[in-house]
Write a protein that holds these residues in place. Structure first.
Motif, PDB file in Angstrom:
ATOM      1  N   MET A 108       0.841  -1.201   0.000  1.00 42.27           N
ATOM      2  CA  MET A 108       0.000   0.000   0.000  1.00 42.27           C
ATOM      3  C   MET A 108       0.875   1.250   0.000  1.00 42.27           C
ATOM      4  O   MET A 108       0.553   2.248  -0.645  1.00 42.27           O
ATOM      5  CB  MET A 108      -0.928   0.000   1.218  1.00 42.27           C
ATOM      6  CG  MET A 108      -2.092  -0.962   1.112  1.00 42.27           C
ATOM      7  SD  MET A 108      -3.003  -1.101   2.680  1.00 42.27           S
ATOM      8  CE  MET A 108      -3.425   0.600   2.984  1.00 42.27           C
ATOM      9  N   ALA A 109       1.993   1.196   0.733  1.00 44.65           N
ATOM     10  CA  ALA A 109       2.905   2.332   0.775  1.00 44.65           C
ATOM     11  C   ALA A 109       3.482   2.598  -0.606  1.00 44.65           C
ATOM     12  O   ALA A 109       3.593   3.752  -1.039  1.00 44.65           O
ATOM     13  CB  ALA A 109       4.027   2.072   1.779  1.00 44.65           C
ATOM     14  N   SER A 148       2.110   1.797  -3.465  1.00 43.06           N
ATOM     15  CA  SER A 148       1.013   2.301  -4.289  1.00 43.06           C
ATOM     16  C   SER A 148       0.771   3.774  -4.034  1.00 43.06           C
ATOM     17  O   SER A 148       0.544   4.563  -4.961  1.00 43.06           O
ATOM     18  CB  SER A 148      -0.255   1.492  -4.006  1.00 43.06           C
ATOM     19  OG  SER A 148      -1.318   1.924  -4.816  1.00 43.06           O
ATOM     20  N   ASP A 149       0.835   4.194  -2.763  1.00 39.45           N
ATOM     21  CA  ASP A 149       0.629   5.598  -2.415  1.00 39.45           C
ATOM     22  C   ASP A 149       1.725   6.497  -2.980  1.00 39.45           C
ATOM     23  O   ASP A 149       1.513   7.684  -3.187  1.00 39.45           O
ATOM     24  CB  ASP A 149       0.569   5.772  -0.893  1.00 39.45           C
ATOM     25  CG  ASP A 149      -0.816   5.487  -0.341  1.00 39.45           C
ATOM     26  OD1 ASP A 149      -1.669   5.016  -1.113  1.00 39.45           O
ATOM     27  OD2 ASP A 149      -1.034   5.724   0.848  1.00 39.45           O
ATOM     28  N   TYR A 178       3.137   1.579   8.625  1.00 38.99           N
ATOM     29  CA  TYR A 178       2.892   2.218   7.330  1.00 38.99           C
ATOM     30  C   TYR A 178       3.883   3.371   7.126  1.00 38.99           C
ATOM     31  O   TYR A 178       4.499   3.502   6.065  1.00 38.99           O
ATOM     32  CB  TYR A 178       1.456   2.730   7.307  1.00 38.99           C
ATOM     33  CG  TYR A 178       0.983   3.277   5.991  1.00 38.99           C
ATOM     34  CD1 TYR A 178       0.523   2.421   5.005  1.00 38.99           C
ATOM     35  CD2 TYR A 178       0.962   4.639   5.743  1.00 38.99           C
ATOM     36  CE1 TYR A 178       0.059   2.915   3.795  1.00 38.99           C
ATOM     37  CE2 TYR A 178       0.510   5.137   4.552  1.00 38.99           C
ATOM     38  CZ  TYR A 178       0.050   4.267   3.575  1.00 38.99           C
ATOM     39  OH  TYR A 178      -0.399   4.762   2.389  1.00 38.99           O
ATOM     40  N   LEU A 227       6.864   3.825   4.339  1.00 41.04           N
ATOM     41  CA  LEU A 227       6.942   5.015   3.492  1.00 41.04           C
ATOM     42  C   LEU A 227       8.316   5.680   3.597  1.00 41.04           C
ATOM     43  O   LEU A 227       8.886   6.103   2.594  1.00 41.04           O
ATOM     44  CB  LEU A 227       5.855   6.023   3.881  1.00 41.04           C
ATOM     45  CG  LEU A 227       4.424   5.681   3.476  1.00 41.04           C
ATOM     46  CD1 LEU A 227       3.470   6.698   4.066  1.00 41.04           C
ATOM     47  CD2 LEU A 227       4.268   5.615   1.976  1.00 41.04           C
TER      48      LEU A 227
END
Length: 195
Positions: free
Chosen positions: A18-19, A21-22, A179, A183
């Motif tokens: 998810m990181a 993707s962000d 998270y 990042l």
């Protein structure tokens, strides 16, 4: 930059992906790609059908029949893995070759065994405390504690991944804390601010 993200179930791979993707990166989930190919790739179905007769009918795979064939047959399972890994590796390479973004991540639990390690410039192993992994598996999949422990016990130890990875993230805090940790790691690799 390509980052392989690996580790056993409940270790936080999804959070790390998810990181990526962000950050605007491409995320490649090997299991998801395999299941997509089962629906869209006649070549993969043909390869499975040639090795396991009777499991493909009218262009569709009978997963239960295939599972029954390989469940108690290590040699058959190895053959299926070879077919699957070959197809996934080819698809991953194709997607990466057409990607012009700054970052791509591969969900790579089978990274080393599947012959995908050559695609990775950096590999991040993700570990987490046992109790945290058990709780995640129970919450995510609705399985019993005993089954969660058995699943984790059947996987390679963290030391296996640590020995092969350039960096290791250890998920010791909350989801939000991890998270941010992921990042920060990817930001250092990319060397540009997160927006």
């Amino acid at each position: 930059m390509i980052i392989g993200i690996t580790g056993g179930s409940g270790c936080g791979k999804t959070t790390a992906l998810m990181a990526v993707s962000d950050l605007g990166g491409l995320v490649l989930d090997c299991d998801e790609i395999y299941h997509q190919l089962l629906e869209t790739s006649p070549a993969l179905l043909d390869a499975i059908s040639r090795r396991f007769s009777g499991v493909v009918n009218e262009g569709r795979l009978d997963r239960k029949a295939l599972g029954n064939m390989v469940f108690h047959d290590p040699e058959a399972l190895l053959d299926l893995n070879r077919i699957a890994h070959g197809a996934v590796r080819e698809e991953v390479q194709k997607r990466l070759s057409s990607w012009d973004g700054p970052l791509a991540a591969i969900d790579a639990i089978a990274l080393f065994e599947g012959g995908l390690s050559g695609l990775c410039q950096k590999t991040v192993a993700i570990s987490a405390p046992l109790e945290s992994r058990v709780c995640r598996l129970i919450a995510r999949e609705g399985i019993s504690r005993d089954y969660a422990l058995a699943r984790i016990g059947a996987q390679k130890p963290d030391s296996y991944f640590r020995a092969l990875c350039d960096d290791t993230l250890e998920n010791l805090g909350t989801r939000e804390e991890f998270y941010q940790q992921a990042l920060n790691l990817f930001q250092r690799y990319l060397q540009y601010p997160i927006v």
